[in-house]
Enzyme design. Structure first.
Site, PDB file in Angstrom:
ATOM      1  N   ASP A  12       0.856  -1.207   0.000  1.00  0.00           N
ATOM      2  CA  ASP A  12       0.000   0.000   0.000  1.00  0.00           C
ATOM      3  C   ASP A  12       0.878   1.239   0.000  1.00  0.00           C
ATOM      4  O   ASP A  12       1.265   1.709   1.081  1.00  0.00           O
ATOM      5  CB  ASP A  12      -0.917  -0.019   1.217  1.00  0.00           C
ATOM      6  CG  ASP A  12      -1.903   1.137   1.214  1.00  0.00           C
ATOM      7  OD1 ASP A  12      -2.045   1.808   0.180  1.00  0.00           O
ATOM      8  OD2 ASP A  12      -2.532   1.374   2.251  1.00  0.00           O
ATOM      9  N   GLU A  59      -2.308  10.225  -0.615  1.00  0.00           N
ATOM     10  CA  GLU A  59      -3.614   9.555  -0.543  1.00  0.00           C
ATOM     11  C   GLU A  59      -3.958   9.245   0.902  1.00  0.00           C
ATOM     12  O   GLU A  59      -5.105   9.368   1.315  1.00  0.00           O
ATOM     13  CB  GLU A  59      -3.584   8.250  -1.365  1.00  0.00           C
ATOM     14  CG  GLU A  59      -4.942   7.569  -1.504  1.00  0.00           C
ATOM     15  CD  GLU A  59      -5.304   6.631  -0.356  1.00  0.00           C
ATOM     16  OE1 GLU A  59      -6.479   6.300  -0.220  1.00  0.00           O
ATOM     17  OE2 GLU A  59      -4.408   6.238   0.414  1.00  0.00           O
TER      18      GLU A  59
END
Ligand code: ZN
Length: 463
Positions: free
Chosen positions: A297, A331
């Site tokens: 991630d 993000e």
């Protein structure tokens, strides 16, 4: 409408079916080349090795995030794209400080140390930490039922697990994540002095999982510290609370919120040969949490997206549309990169027709989730036979990706790569999101799957 004579109708059907099948043959040859090249001559895994092991966790505003910007810009420059540039964006900066410390103190004075980590964006505890009784709840309704009387001066412990019987673990995550994101904001309204949140994972282990949280419009003076507790810690605390409801919990964290700092989205493009002013985007997010490498991630999504353009160059495929790789910044704790990209695209009146994001890990690809109209869903589903040899079969309507969604309303098709999701949340946002968790072939299959959809969208166009 002009009617066709029978012989000309037969002629028409015969030749149109030939052209359809020739298209399909060409497409299937191209997909084969894409998968073969990704699996035998791929670059994604090497890039990820560097991002994970040489640079490491890339929290927005950190030195590592800056290194990742420089490294990926340099690597994109080496691909011989038509254009590579950095897009400026201001990002929030939050630092964890020294490792958090916590323990449970039973009525007899016994202390057992518990693994916690501060949630991203949390305020610190006072220097000496906080120690208080704990109120366990499952959701925000429980706070209302208990009321200020039972909550004020205590630590609220949100302990609702992710729902284990949902096959898509992303849905289970979505169903439990409001505790992490808004738990502190909600608990503060009832006078709580701190918040503990069960880590968002289905795995029972000792590693806490961080993630973004928000205080909403809570005034600074009323913001309370928030931490994630490991799932094993949560189970243990919950069972002890049943025996000793007035046990005490202590925790200390010295995280800090700084002023915003400048950073960048990294962008590269191959200019379209037929529609240079129509844009197709592929991307992932360059920032990650700080507890590990952020290999899954979203290091995986970053290198897969870069690989899409590298594969096109390698295969001498000149796209009709302008294809951009966008490595979004921030993000995790702000989405500033995704918002900035969409804002700039709108301001420059750039016609975006398609965007594809990989932000669910580099696991075995299963397909895509699509946010678009029925005609585009139908066209993408019509390509299912082309994907069949690669075991790609999901073409569902659903959430695409956080970074590309700000373009919604100004774009025809949004898609998210859907890899197998069973292991992702085991490591997501925890100290275990490391390079060794990534399987080279799975990563490469994901990149090839993304490149294949990008190729098909490019060659056939959006509906
Ligand atoms: Zn992510």
């Amino acid at each position: 409408m002009k009617t066709l004579s029978i012989p000309s109708l037969i002629f028409f059907l015969f030749f149109s079916s030939i052209s359809i099948s020739q298209n399909a043959i060409q497409d299937s040859i191209m997909l084969k080349k894409i998968y073969s090249t990704a699996l035998t001559d791929g670059k994604a895994y090497d890039w990820l090795d560097y991002l994970s092991n040489e640079i490491g966790g890339r929290l927005s505003g950190s030195i590592e995030a800056e290194s990742a910007v420089n490294y990926t810009e340099e690597q994109l420059n080496e691909l011989g794209l038509d254009k590579v540039w950095l897009q400026s964006v201001m990002v929030p900066k939050w630092t964890r400080g020294f490792k958090e410390y916590a323990y449970i103190e039973t009525n007899s004075g016994d202390k057992s140390v518990t693994n916690i980590c501060a949630l991203g964006g949390s305020v610190p505890t006072p220097n000496l930490g906080i120690k208080a009784e704990v109120v366990e709840v499952q959701n925000f309704e429980d706070l209302t039922k208990l009321g200020k009387d039972k909550i004020a001066g205590k630590i609220v412990f949100f302990n609702r697990p992710m729902q284990a019987d949902l096959i898509h673990t992303g849905s289970a995550y979505g169903g439990a994540s409001n505790q992490r994101y808004s738990g502190a904001e909600q608990a503060a309204k009832y006078g709580a002095i701190g918040v503990l949140v069960r880590s968002l994972t289905l795995k029972l282990d000792d590693s806490p999982h961080t993630g973004a949280m928000s205080y909403g419009d809570t005034p600074n003076s009323q913001r309370i510290p928030a931490a994630a507790i490991s799932t094993k810690g949560a189970e243990y605390l919950s069972s002890l609370l049943k025996l000793q409801p007035n046990l005490q919990f202590y925790f200390k964290q010295n995280c800090k919120i700084w002023d915003d700092v400048p950073s960048f989205n990294v962008i590269g493009e191959i200019t379209g040969s037929v529609h240079p002013n129509k844009f197709m985007v592929v991307g992932g997010h360059l920032d990650s949490w700080d507890l590990a490498d952020g290999a899954q991630d979203d290091g995986a999504g970053v290198v897969q997206s870069m690989e899409v353009l590298r594969l096109f160059k390698k295969l001498n495929y000149r796209p009709k549309h302008t294809i951009r790789v966008v490595l979004f910044m921030n993000e995790e704790n702000g989405l500033r990169g995704g918002l900035k990209y969409a804002e700039e695209a709108k301001r420059k009146k750039e016609k975006h027709v398609f965007a594809l994001e990989s932000d669910s890990g580099g696991y075995t690809p299963r397909g895509f989730s699509l946010e678009t109209d029925a005609a585009n869903v139908a066209q993408i589903r019509s390509w299912a036979p082309l994907f069949k040899p690669y075991l790609i079969h999901l073409f569902d309507e659903g959430y695409s990706g956080a970074d590309i969604r700000p373009m919604k309303g100004n774009i025809d098709v949004l898609a998210g790569l859907q890899p197998d999701s069973q292991r992702y949340f085991d490591i997501h946002h925890s100290e275990n999101d490391t390079f060794d968790q990534v399987n080279k072939r799975e990563l490469e299959l994901g990149a090839a799957t993304m490149a294949s959809l990008m190729y098909l969208m490019d060659i056939h166009g959006v509906k």
